[in-house]
Design an enzyme around this catalytic site. Structure first.
Site, PDB file in Angstrom:
ATOM      1  N   CYS A 307       2.423 -10.254  -0.558  1.00 55.89           N
ATOM      2  CA  CYS A 307       2.080 -11.534   0.340  1.00 55.89           C
ATOM      3  C   CYS A 307       3.335 -11.857   1.202  1.00 55.89           C
ATOM      4  O   CYS A 307       3.172 -12.696   2.112  1.00 55.89           O
ATOM      5  CB  CYS A 307       1.600 -12.801  -0.723  1.00 55.89           C
ATOM      6  SG  CYS A 307       2.826 -13.114  -1.739  1.00 55.89           S
TER       7      CYS A 307
HETATM    8  C1  UN1 Z   1       3.535 -11.358  -4.046  1.00 58.59           C
HETATM    9  O1  UN1 Z   1       3.253 -10.635  -3.325  1.00 58.59           O
HETATM   10  O2  UN1 Z   1       2.479 -12.276  -4.669  1.00 58.59           O
HETATM   11  O3  UN1 Z   1       9.149 -11.962  -3.089  1.00 58.59           O
HETATM   12  C2  UN1 Z   1       4.626 -11.887  -4.727  1.00 58.59           C
HETATM   13  C3  UN1 Z   1       8.772 -10.910  -3.310  1.00 58.59           C
HETATM   14  C4  UN1 Z   1       8.077 -10.545  -4.614  1.00 58.59           C
HETATM   15  C5  UN1 Z   1       7.186 -11.452  -5.150  1.00 58.59           C
HETATM   16  C6  UN1 Z   1       5.718 -11.086  -4.168  1.00 58.59           C
HETATM   17  N1  UN1 Z   1       9.389 -10.754  -5.589  1.00 58.59           N
HETATM   18  O4  UN1 Z   1       8.209 -10.123  -2.410  1.00 58.59           O
END
Ligand code: UN1
Length: 542
Positions: A307
């Site tokens: 995300c």
């Molecule tokens: C996600 O994609 O839901 O900061 C979490 C980041 C990772 C977590 C992503 N530590 O990219």
């Protein structure tokens, strides 16, 4: 009934090409293994190799979710009254067991969702870090003592557990994200019903088993497998029935909004970690080589399925040509493949067939918008594979890296998340325009700038509306003890991780203890202090 710790793995067959077992998977309700009430199942498949089926899992019914909620409610009184340091000790045990079994869990994560071994190790480490952090938080979970406005009266605050939490996570960080949610939840004294992601049921089962091995009492975490549209929905429906005290969800903005509505009308707290269209602005003063590394990694690492992955790459027009030359050189040399097989690949397959289908559908938006496709040919096949592809493309669901240029802020592909290996590139006239573009999408999760101008970095971090900002760093890679979450379309303002997440899984209880033996009225029986008249002629001093 068989207890989860008494179970041996039941192998259904060893038919797959690498001789790996396909097992029978279970729900865990009140510590006991169970199938779905109507016998329905679904399978989990290795996205790097379709003939590798990991297991067959219960497609949980409304009755199964209901049984899991009953177990969570039954476990709540004992668990919430257990001393918090003891709960912390159990959480610490979980972290130590994860460390002992890390290699196996990492390989399992890679087998089930296709992430590279290095990235799976990162996700499992994030779960370990979370356990170690909250082990000691069990020794704090501080409240406050507060001075009363009345004599012989004491005020204090306590953190209290909310009750039963419904946990729904996506499969891209199948170890880290459920631990971000459930570890603070149980540390605060809550119990959980965990709907595992449809594409990572075996890993979720392994993690839930480890949690029980760590000394977790039965019923504190109850695992139900299934699809979001059925099993997940039954869990959300239970909010309307008054049986859930908290929902914590990571997934799409559309589903998050629907969950938020149900929780809102029931006054039930919810944590929503949703989509992102994370901007990365590159200014002329930046170290361009470093900036290219950051853009490349956040755009295409994890096959763009975080995300926090890069969405809009915003390039200052003065460095546009030079930067694009350097970036495209790297993209053309990307090594893609099954990391279990071929070691040092940048990214593997999509998380599952479903994610692959959704990605191919979403990138059509870029063509419809009239963006220029500079690179990328959809799905990698034996007929159409980039030169850096390793292995047999037809065995799994692999995607080309995609680059779209000439993107403008009026386009859908500028505004909407593309979950997969695709970046959209926008040109900025100057810093102001770059910052404007960085703020122009409806999302506000992560953001980043590359610059060596300190004032620009300051103006970016103060002017951007996002939950997270990287300065001379990529948009991904948040650490497990900083607040994680977004604003605008990326969430409802709740945070995961660090001490901040505790707010999401507890409520403040204010207690006043009247020791005077009489009724003293707040605001009314308070001693009034009169101010004293004393004239000073300040003018005489100058
Ligand atoms: C996600 O994609 O839901 O900061 C979490 C980041 C990772 C977590 C992503 N530590 O990219």
């Amino acid at each position: 009934m068989v207890h989860v710790l008494a179970s041996a793995l039941e192998v259904l067959n060893n038919d797959n090409p690498r001789g790996l077992p396909c097992i029978k998977g279970w729900n865990i309700i009140g510590g006991q293994l169970s199938s779905s009430s109507d016998g329905a199942t679904f399978t989990s498949t290795n996205p790097a190799n379709h003939s590798d089926i990991l297991g067959e899992f219960p497609l949980s019914s409304r009755d199964d979710v209901s049984a899991a909620l009953d177990a969570a409610h039954a476990a709540f009184p004992d668990w919430s009254s257990m001393p918090a340091p003891t709960r912390g000790q159990i959480i610490g045990n979980m972290g130590r067991l994860l460390m002992e079994n890390k290699d196996e869990i990492v390989r399992l994560e890679t087998r089930e969702i296709g992430k590279t071994l290095k990235e799976s190790a990162g996700s499992v480490q994030e779960a370990i870090d979370t356990c170690l952090f909250f082990q000691s938080e069990g020794r704090r979970l501080y409240g406050q003592t507060v001075h009363s406005e009345l004599p012989n009266k004491e005020l204090s605050t306590y953190r209290r557990a909310l009750g039963v939490c419904g946990i729904i996570n996506a499969c891209n960080f199948p170890a880290a994200v459920p631990f971000w949610k459930m570890i603070p939840a149980i540390m605060c004294g809550n119990t959980c019903v965990w709907k595992s992601p449809q594409d990572a049921p075996l890993l979720s089962f392994a993690l839930a088993r480890i949690m029980h091995q760590a000394g977790l009492p039965d019923g504190v975490i109850n695992l139900v497998h299934g699809k979001g549209s059925s099993t997940g929905q039954y869990l959300v429906d239970a909010v309307d029935e008054g049986r859930v005290n908290k929902i914590s969800f990571t997934g799409s903005t559309a589903v998050g909004k629907a969950i938020g509505e149900v929780c809102g009308r029931n006054l039930v707290s919810c944590s929503l970690e949703l989509g992102g269209k994370n901007p990365l602005l590159i200014m002329p003063s930046a170290d361009l080589e470093n900036a290219v590394e950051g853009a490349y990694w956040s755009g295409f690492g994890t096959a763009g399925q975080r995300c926090t992955s890069l969405g809009n790459l915003i390039l200052h027009e003065d460095i546009y040509d030079q930067f694009m030359g350097m970036l495209m050189e790297k993209i053309r040399n990307t090594v893609i493949g099954d990391s279990m097989h071929d070691g040092e690949v940048l990214y593997g397959p999509m998380l599952s067939q479903k994610y692959a289908n959704d990605f191919l559908e979403t990138i059509k938006m870029c063509d419809a918008d009239g963006a220029t496709k500079l690179y990328g040919e959809g799905r990698i096949t034996t007929q159409s594979a980039p030169s850096g592809f390793l292995g047999n493309a037809d065995e799994g669901v692999y995607m080309w890296p995609h680059v779209y240029t000439d993107v403008t802020e009026d386009m859908d592909c500028f505004m909407n998340e593309i979950f997969g290996p695709a970046i959209t590139i926008v040109k900025a006239r100057d810093f102001e325009h770059g910052l404007h573009l960085a703020n122009a999408s409806p999302y506000g999760l992560s953001s980043a700038i590359y610059t060596n101008d300190r004032l620009e970095a300051y103006r970016f971090k103060s002017g951007i509306k996002a939950g997270m900002t990287g300065i001379n760093n990529s948009t991904t890679g948040a650490e497990a003890h900083l607040p994680f979450g977004g604003v605008k379309g990326s969430g409802n303002g709740t945070r995961e991780s660090g001490i901040w997440v505790i707010e999401a899984y507890s409520y403040w209880h204010a207690v006043n203890d009247e020791l005077s033996g009489k009724l003293q009225l707040a605001q009314m029986d308070v001693d009034e202090i009169e101010m004293v008249e004393a004239e000073i002629n300040w003018g005489s001093l100058t």
